[in-house]
Scaffold this motif. Structure first.
Motif, short mmCIF file in Angstrom:
data_model
loop_
_atom_site.label_atom_id
_atom_site.label_comp_id
_atom_site.label_asym_id
_atom_site.label_seq_id
_atom_site.Cartn_x
_atom_site.Cartn_y
_atom_site.Cartn_z
N ALA A 1 0.86 -1.24 0.09
CA ALA A 1 -0.11 0.10 -0.09
C ALA A 1 0.81 1.17 0.18
N LEU A 2 1.76 1.50 0.90
CA LEU A 2 2.79 2.48 0.93
C LEU A 2 3.49 2.63 -0.44
N SER A 3 3.87 1.60 -0.83
CA SER A 3 4.83 1.79 -2.12
C SER A 3 3.90 2.20 -3.33
N ALA A 4 2.83 1.58 -3.45
CA ALA A 4 1.90 2.02 -4.60
C ALA A 4 1.64 3.57 -4.31
N LYS A 5 1.17 3.94 -3.08
CA LYS A 5 0.91 5.32 -2.90
C LYS A 5 2.25 6.35 -3.05
N LEU A 6 3.23 5.91 -2.76
CA LEU A 6 4.62 6.91 -2.98
C LEU A 6 4.68 6.97 -4.63
N MET A 7 4.37 5.90 -5.23
CA MET A 7 4.99 6.03 -6.64
C MET A 7 3.56 6.61 -7.58
N ASP A 8 2.43 6.62 -6.94
CA ASP A 8 1.44 7.27 -7.42
C ASP A 8 1.39 8.85 -7.00
N LEU A 9 1.92 9.19 -5.98
CA LEU A 9 1.94 10.72 -5.70
C LEU A 9 3.36 11.33 -6.20
N TYR A 10 4.47 10.54 -6.47
CA TYR A 10 5.46 10.79 -6.97
C TYR A 10 6.24 10.01 -8.01
N PRO A 11 5.43 9.96 -9.19
CA PRO A 11 5.73 8.91 -10.21
C PRO A 11 7.01 8.98 -11.23
N ASP A 12 7.55 10.33 -10.93
CA ASP A 12 8.94 10.70 -11.64
C ASP A 12 10.01 10.57 -10.55
N GLN A 13 9.67 10.74 -9.05
CA GLN A 13 10.72 10.88 -8.26
C GLN A 13 10.78 9.63 -7.41
N ALA A 14 9.85 8.70 -7.33
CA ALA A 14 9.88 7.69 -6.44
C ALA A 14 10.09 6.51 -7.05
N GLU A 15 10.89 5.50 -6.71
CA GLU A 15 11.27 4.22 -6.98
C GLU A 15 11.23 3.18 -5.99
N CYS A 16 10.38 2.43 -5.84
CA CYS A 16 10.03 1.38 -4.51
C CYS A 16 10.55 0.08 -4.86
N HIS A 17 11.12 -0.62 -3.97
CA HIS A 17 11.52 -2.02 -4.09
C HIS A 17 11.03 -2.65 -2.84
N LEU A 18 10.32 -3.80 -3.07
CA LEU A 18 9.83 -4.71 -2.02
C LEU A 18 10.49 -5.87 -1.91
N LYS A 19 10.98 -6.21 -0.38
CA LYS A 19 11.68 -7.42 -0.37
C LYS A 19 11.03 -8.15 0.98
N ASP A 20 11.14 -9.36 0.61
CA ASP A 20 10.97 -10.50 1.72
C ASP A 20 12.23 -10.56 2.45
N GLY A 21 12.31 -10.53 3.69
CA GLY A 21 13.66 -10.37 4.39
C GLY A 21 14.36 -11.85 4.45
N PHE A 22 13.42 -12.67 4.30
CA PHE A 22 14.04 -14.39 4.37
C PHE A 22 14.01 -15.01 3.05
N ASP A 23 13.83 -14.01 1.96
CA ASP A 23 13.63 -14.80 0.66
C ASP A 23 15.08 -15.52 0.08
N GLN A 24 16.09 -15.33 0.57
CA GLN A 24 17.31 -15.96 0.10
C GLN A 24 18.20 -16.17 1.11
#
Length: 389
Positions: A22-45
């Motif tokens: 929700a937060l990453s989508a909101k930030l990229m919606d508010l700042y489409p040219d300035q925000a780059e969001c990356h999601l990560k599972d802390g135990f994925d590797q």
């Protein structure tokens, strides 16, 4: 300057990853040219055994062996255990997180799981101590001590109770503790109109003249849903039931068998669905467990809730918030749930009283406020002109 914001979570309950999305989508919606969001599972590797223990262990214990989970939850609060856990987890997680920070050139990191906060701090220190770390406490009222274990993070809480506990009990630095409303999906911000509700009922084949009860839990469904449905059947209730089983196939199959065996026309069974907002909007009451998200989503739409189960310790505060503020009821016995539903549906004044009480609480979505805080947060500058951390 573009901000590259990382969101790190664990898949233990839906609230952590839902908040990150929700937060990453909101930030990229508010700042489409300035925000780059990356999601990560802390135990994925590199930490499959940790992933198995925390994810599968959480689901199994909360659904089938709650005393085991409660015991671990209490043990987890002891300071020696916290230090030991950090020591055990660090070698398997920090290198992977360091690579995540470097490869994505992360400029700000947001953590949504208490176990990962010290790990995030360690990884940031190895890459660049000036990367801000913002942690979001996903438990609104009953906050586990581990959330306050790492001091070098900005900490967002969702209630005055959590704020006061952080300051008084855990001596967390006041300047690093911030209170906002709970994060909810924007799909729950505004109740549907009567025309929209009628349209959803038509689409799902649900009678327009029936009172509707929604039974919903998390990804594994509501663990006592079978008993609750059977209580309604035994009572020969004509109330229309909608049951969402999530990924719990045995629950779904057993309920579908009951519906078919008794040839019931007033019960609709779903597995995992993506239209929970639709189902909540057409419901007159919601029966659920007492995690943070589902009850608050229902209340945001003005729906009374019945809590049929809650995890002792962790979810006690959520249950008390609902019952003490008269926003719903805690009723563990299926027979008594049916009796309460029958009572409140017998006279619309009962429902209206609860709805008025919900309205007085002025439940707000903190998504925009928290997204704004994350975007604008900067570490303080000291007298030498360097960033303090």
């Amino acid at each position: 300057m573009k901000q590259r914001i990382g969101f790190i979570y664990l898949k233990t309950g839906a609230g952590h990853i839902a908040g990150a999305k929700a937060l990453s989508a909101k930030l990229m919606d508010l700042y489409p040219d300035q925000a780059e969001c990356h999601l990560k599972d802390g135990f994925d590797q590199g930490a499959w055994f940790l992933k198995f223990f925390f994810e599968k262990g959480y689901l199994a214990s909360t659904n089938y062996f709650e005393p085991g989970y409660v015991a671990f939850y209490q043990l987890y609060a002891l300071s020696p255990m916290l230090h030991l856990l950090k020591k055990l987890i660090t070698p398997y997680t920090v290198p992977n997180l360091v690579n995540f920070l470097k490869s994505n050139k992360i400029t700000k990191l947001v953590c949504l799981h208490h176990t990962l906060i010290p790990i995030c701090r360690e990884a940031i220190n190895r890459v660049n101590p000036n990367i801000p770390l913002i942690s979001i406490v996903t438990d609104p009222f009953t906050v586990h001590p581990i959330w306050f274990f790492e001091r070098n993070t900005e900490l967002i809480v969702f209630s005055k109770k959590a704020l006061q506990e952080g300051l008084a009990k855990h001596k967390f630095p006041a300047e690093k503790l911030h209170q906002f409303p709970l994060i909810l999906s924007e799909k729950f911000d505004k109740p549907y109109t009567q025309d929209q509700i009628a349209s959803i009922k038509d689409k799902l084949g649900i009678p327009k003249d029936k009172k509707i009860v929604l039974i919903v839990g998390g990804g594994e469904g509501l663990k006592n849903a079978n008993s609750i449905v059977q209580a309604f059947i035994k009572n020969k209730s004509e109330i229309f039931l909608i049951v969402v089983c999530g990924n719990n196939r045995p629950l779904r199959h057993s309920l579908e068998y009951l519906v078919q065996f008794y040839n019931l026309k007033n019960i609709k069974i779903f597995g995992f669905v993506s239209f929970i907002p639709d189902l909540m909007n057409i419901a007159d009451c919601v029966i659920t467990k007492c995690g943070a998200s589902t009850p608050m989503e229902a209340l945001a739409l003005g729906k009374p809730v019945i809590i049929s189960t809650y995890i002792k310790g962790q979810e006690l505060g959520n249950m008390l918030y609902i019952t003490q503020n008269k926003l719903g009821w805690y009723i563990p016995k299926p027979k008594h749930i049916v009796e309460k539903i029958t009572e409140i549906f017998s006279d619309n004044r009962h429902l209206e009283e609860v709805r008025e009480q919900i309205k007085k609480m002025n439940i707000r979505n903190g998504l925009n406020d928290i997204a704004d805080f994350i975007w604008n947060f900067k570490l303080p500058i000291n007298s030498t002109g360097t960033i303090e951390d």
